[in-house]
Design an enzyme around this catalytic site. Sequence first.
Site, PDB file in Angstrom:
ATOM      1  CE  LYS A  85      -4.293  -1.800   1.921  1.00 10.87           C
ATOM      2  NZ  LYS A  85      -5.336  -1.647   2.938  1.00 10.87           N
ATOM      3  NE  ARG A 169      -0.320  -2.866  20.539  1.00 15.39           N
ATOM      4  CZ  ARG A 169      -0.263  -4.032  19.914  1.00 15.39           C
ATOM      5  NH1 ARG A 169      -0.619  -5.146  20.546  1.00 15.39           N
ATOM      6  NH2 ARG A 169       0.118  -4.106  18.653  1.00 15.39           N
ATOM      7  CB  VAL A 171       2.380   6.640  22.690  1.00 15.59           C
ATOM      8  CG1 VAL A 171       2.334   8.162  22.751  1.00 15.59           C
ATOM      9  CG2 VAL A 171       1.728   6.029  23.929  1.00 15.59           C
TER      10      VAL A 171
HETATM   11  P1  NDP Z   1      -2.345  -2.496  10.693  1.00 16.88           P
HETATM   12  O1  NDP Z   1      -1.410  -3.609  10.984  1.00 16.88           O
HETATM   13  O2  NDP Z   1      -1.889  -1.374   9.822  1.00 16.88           O
HETATM   14  O3  NDP Z   1      -2.826  -1.841  12.085  1.00 16.88           O
HETATM   15  C1  NDP Z   1      -3.268  -2.648  13.142  1.00 16.88           C
HETATM   16  C2  NDP Z   1      -3.813  -1.775  14.274  1.00 16.88           C
HETATM   17  O4  NDP Z   1      -4.353  -2.647  15.265  1.00 16.88           O
HETATM   18  C3  NDP Z   1      -2.757  -0.924  14.942  1.00 16.88           C
HETATM   19  O5  NDP Z   1      -3.325   0.285  15.390  1.00 16.88           O
HETATM   20  C4  NDP Z   1      -2.354  -1.809  16.153  1.00 16.88           C
HETATM   21  O6  NDP Z   1      -1.846  -1.060  17.225  1.00 16.88           O
HETATM   22  C5  NDP Z   1      -3.711  -2.361  16.518  1.00 16.88           C
HETATM   23  N1  NDP Z   1      -3.599  -3.605  17.299  1.00 16.88           N
HETATM   24  C6  NDP Z   1      -3.242  -4.820  16.845  1.00 16.88           C
HETATM   25  N2  NDP Z   1      -3.254  -5.714  17.856  1.00 16.88           N
HETATM   26  C7  NDP Z   1      -3.623  -5.031  18.971  1.00 16.88           C
HETATM   27  C8  NDP Z   1      -3.814  -5.393  20.341  1.00 16.88           C
HETATM   28  N3  NDP Z   1      -3.615  -6.643  20.759  1.00 16.88           N
HETATM   29  N4  NDP Z   1      -4.214  -4.424  21.209  1.00 16.88           N
HETATM   30  C9  NDP Z   1      -4.398  -3.149  20.792  1.00 16.88           C
HETATM   31  N5  NDP Z   1      -4.231  -2.752  19.511  1.00 16.88           N
HETATM   32  C10 NDP Z   1      -3.840  -3.678  18.612  1.00 16.88           C
HETATM   33  O7  NDP Z   1      -3.652  -3.185  10.100  1.00 16.88           O
HETATM   34  P2  NDP Z   1      -4.796  -2.507   9.194  1.00 16.88           P
HETATM   35  O8  NDP Z   1      -5.101  -1.164   9.725  1.00 16.88           O
HETATM   36  O9  NDP Z   1      -4.447  -2.657   7.763  1.00 16.88           O
HETATM   37  O10 NDP Z   1      -6.024  -3.506   9.452  1.00 16.88           O
HETATM   38  C11 NDP Z   1      -6.709  -3.491  10.697  1.00 16.88           C
HETATM   39  C12 NDP Z   1      -7.971  -4.345  10.562  1.00 16.88           C
HETATM   40  O11 NDP Z   1      -8.845  -3.727   9.609  1.00 16.88           O
HETATM   41  C13 NDP Z   1      -7.732  -5.767  10.054  1.00 16.88           C
HETATM   42  O12 NDP Z   1      -8.516  -6.660  10.832  1.00 16.88           O
HETATM   43  C14 NDP Z   1      -8.253  -5.741   8.631  1.00 16.88           C
HETATM   44  O13 NDP Z   1      -8.772  -6.984   8.232  1.00 16.88           O
HETATM   45  C15 NDP Z   1      -9.367  -4.711   8.753  1.00 16.88           C
HETATM   46  N6  NDP Z   1      -9.725  -4.086   7.487  1.00 16.88           N
HETATM   47  C16 NDP Z   1     -11.023  -4.193   7.086  1.00 16.88           C
HETATM   48  C17 NDP Z   1     -11.425  -3.617   5.907  1.00 16.88           C
HETATM   49  C18 NDP Z   1     -12.853  -3.762   5.492  1.00 16.88           C
HETATM   50  O14 NDP Z   1     -13.160  -3.419   4.340  1.00 16.88           O
HETATM   51  N7  NDP Z   1     -13.756  -4.218   6.349  1.00 16.88           N
HETATM   52  C19 NDP Z   1     -10.493  -2.870   5.046  1.00 16.88           C
HETATM   53  C20 NDP Z   1      -9.144  -2.779   5.591  1.00 16.88           C
HETATM   54  C21 NDP Z   1      -8.800  -3.384   6.760  1.00 16.88           C
HETATM   55  P3  NDP Z   1      -0.274  -0.685  17.307  1.00 16.88           P
HETATM   56  O15 NDP Z   1      -0.078   0.543  16.489  1.00 16.88           O
HETATM   57  O16 NDP Z   1      -0.062  -0.458  18.758  1.00 16.88           O
HETATM   58  O17 NDP Z   1       0.486  -1.884  16.783  1.00 16.88           O
END
Ligand code: NDP
Length: 297
Positions: A85, A169, A171
């Site tokens: 992306k 999570r 910061v």
């Molecule tokens: P990223 O890896 O870019 O981001 C993941 C996010 O989740 C971060 O903010 C991360 O926090 C947080 N996170 C992960 N695990 C935990 C935890 N145990 N506790 C707290 N926070 C947590 O992923 P994406 O943003 O690309 O995707 C996120 C979700 O969105 C996925 O499930 C994906 O399938 C879904 N999605 C759905 C779409 C739809 O059309 N419905 C389209 C695009 C995505 P940190 O920064 O602290 O790591």
Amino acid sequence: MVHSSSRIHRHYAAVVPGFLSDLTGSFSTSSAQNPTVAIMEAAYADAGLDVRYINCEVPAENLSDAVRGAIGMGWLGFNCSIPHKQSILEYLDDVAPSAAIIGAVNTVIIKDGRLTGENTDGQGFVESLRTVSDPAGKQIVIFGAGGAARAIAVESALAGATSITIVNRTVQRGEELAAVVDSQTPASARFLPWTSNFNIPEGTDIAINATSLGFHPNADETLDVDTASFAAGMVVADVVANPPMTRWLQAAEAAGCTPLTGLGMLVNQALVNARLWTGQKLNANVMHHALEQALGI
Ligand code: NDP
């Protein structure tokens, strides 16, 4: 920048029955669990369009070849997902304004040999949100600061949300996203640290899970949020599409909130993509049905 001398120029009005379909698709890894192909092919067929959607396994080091291939074969465009992306940006001739703010592209349109990047994740979310609440004038809390959260925060802000609160999570990632939204959109934005048993601030109209918490097969996971802070009438949304009714949404519904599943985001994003590639408005119901069948829900 990649150019092609063998671009096939065709228009829908000129398509006659034959053996050569127009091509669209997706480049990502791992791609095997991505259900978008099922949605797109069902909706193309329903609209009588001779267009295919090919789900392609493309590792990071092969993106350049995949892009050249798409241009060389006259593809209308493609989606790119993890891990492309951001790396796709170097191949593009133009980037849509919201995608430039988000800093990521998930949809590429190929026209006359030029590649334009859009980010339709957030557009799909806002379209889905509008079925239950217009973001204009609303106070929105977003959990997460990854790709989905960035797209949702920027598009909701551009759609007129008054304030965006980012809770994350990590910061630094959360602060960065809040700063981008605050400085590059009309909305005001702030970051709040994700403290244990987090209280959703009073006055919140829309609360969104934009983390991956609750995604299959970890459906038992949910957000560390005090569910007593759900206020009746609040819209509570999830980006997780599988399972659709996550624990987060179940708790919100039990508290008298309006739940919004990630299915609508997925379908609306696909609708926007198809419109960008073909100029046609495909059938959302056909897409919903195909998605439910694909996910077995
Ligand atoms: P990223 O890896 O870019 O981001 C993941 C996010 O989740 C971060 O903010 C991360 O926090 C947080 N996170 C992960 N695990 C935990 C935890 N145990 N506790 C707290 N926070 C947590 O992923 P994406 O943003 O690309 O995707 C996120 C979700 O969105 C996925 O499930 C994906 O399938 C879904 N999605 C759905 C779409 C739809 O059309 N419905 C389209 C695009 C995505 P940190 O920064 O602290 O790591």
